[in-house]
Design a protein around this motif. Structure first.
Motif, PDB file in Angstrom:
ATOM      1  N   ILE A 284       0.834  -1.202   0.000  1.00 25.23           N
ATOM      2  CA  ILE A 284       0.000   0.000   0.000  1.00 25.23           C
ATOM      3  C   ILE A 284       0.870   1.254   0.000  1.00 25.23           C
ATOM      4  O   ILE A 284       0.573   2.223  -0.699  1.00 25.23           O
ATOM      5  N   LEU A 285       1.957   1.229   0.742  1.00 29.89           N
ATOM      6  CA  LEU A 285       2.872   2.376   0.750  1.00 29.89           C
ATOM      7  C   LEU A 285       3.492   2.601  -0.632  1.00 29.89           C
ATOM      8  O   LEU A 285       3.637   3.735  -1.081  1.00 29.89           O
ATOM      9  N   HIS A 286       3.865   1.509  -1.315  1.00 29.93           N
ATOM     10  CA  HIS A 286       4.505   1.621  -2.625  1.00 29.93           C
ATOM     11  C   HIS A 286       3.506   1.910  -3.739  1.00 29.93           C
ATOM     12  O   HIS A 286       3.858   2.505  -4.747  1.00 29.93           O
ATOM     13  N   ALA A 287       2.270   1.444  -3.571  1.00 30.18           N
ATOM     14  CA  ALA A 287       1.242   1.624  -4.604  1.00 30.18           C
ATOM     15  C   ALA A 287      -0.083   1.946  -3.907  1.00 30.18           C
ATOM     16  O   ALA A 287      -0.936   1.079  -3.749  1.00 30.18           O
ATOM     17  N   PRO A 288      -0.270   3.195  -3.463  1.00 32.27           N
ATOM     18  CA  PRO A 288      -1.433   3.553  -2.655  1.00 32.27           C
ATOM     19  C   PRO A 288      -2.790   3.287  -3.306  1.00 32.27           C
ATOM     20  O   PRO A 288      -3.781   3.119  -2.609  1.00 32.27           O
TER      21      PRO A 288
END
Length: 159
Positions: free
Chosen positions: A114-118
């Motif tokens: 989620i942090l890398h691809a919100p």
């Protein structure tokens, strides 16, 4: 003379089958109950396209369907070596870890995805499902986040 030799060589040199064709072959073999044939097709695709993120991802998904979790995990890890920001591979690796019973690392990987691809809905959905099982306040927030990003997402309304 040299040009004739080169033409002969290139006519005889067999180009590898397109990656999609080889992976489709693995899927068809698996659907037909031919797990060894599917594994052979996956191996063929990975040998022909060792740097292809799409081939590694397709192979990992097929292996996951076969319940070959260790092999699937290695595929998704390889993708992250080739493309560290690949959110789908992070999500798929998290699913492997969760299915292996490693809840802590699996949830950590989902959060990392989620942090890398919100805007990657599958990571948010899987996190929401896993946390809902624990009936945590964080689960409610994860579902709210999913609804906010995708108000029409059917699974978000079930949660």
């Amino acid at each position: 003379m040299l040009s004739r030799l080169l033409r002969t060589f290139f006519r005889r040199a067999k180009a590898p089958a397109p990656a999609d064709t080889v992976l489709d072959s693995a899927r068809v073999r698996l659907a037909a109950g031919d797990a060894p044939g599917a594994l052979h097709a996956i191996d063929e695709a990975l040998r022909a396209y060792p740097q292809s993120v799409d081939v590694w991802n397709g192979a990992g998904i097929i292996l996951l369907q076969m319940r070959e979790r260790a092999g699937a995990g290695r595929c998704f890890e390889r993708i992250l070596e080739l493309a560290p920001g690949h959110g789908e591979a992070r999500t798929n690796l998290a699913i492997v870890l969760l299915e292996q019973g490693n809840r802590t690392e699996g949830v950590r990987r989902l959060r990392e995805a989620i942090l890398h691809a919100p805007h990657l809905l599958s990571a948010r959905q899987n996190l929401a499902v896993r946390l809902t099982r624990e009936l945590s306040a964080e689960a409610v927030q994860a579902w709210d986040d999913l609804l906010e990003l995708a108000p029409d997402h059917a699974q978000a309304h079930v949660g």
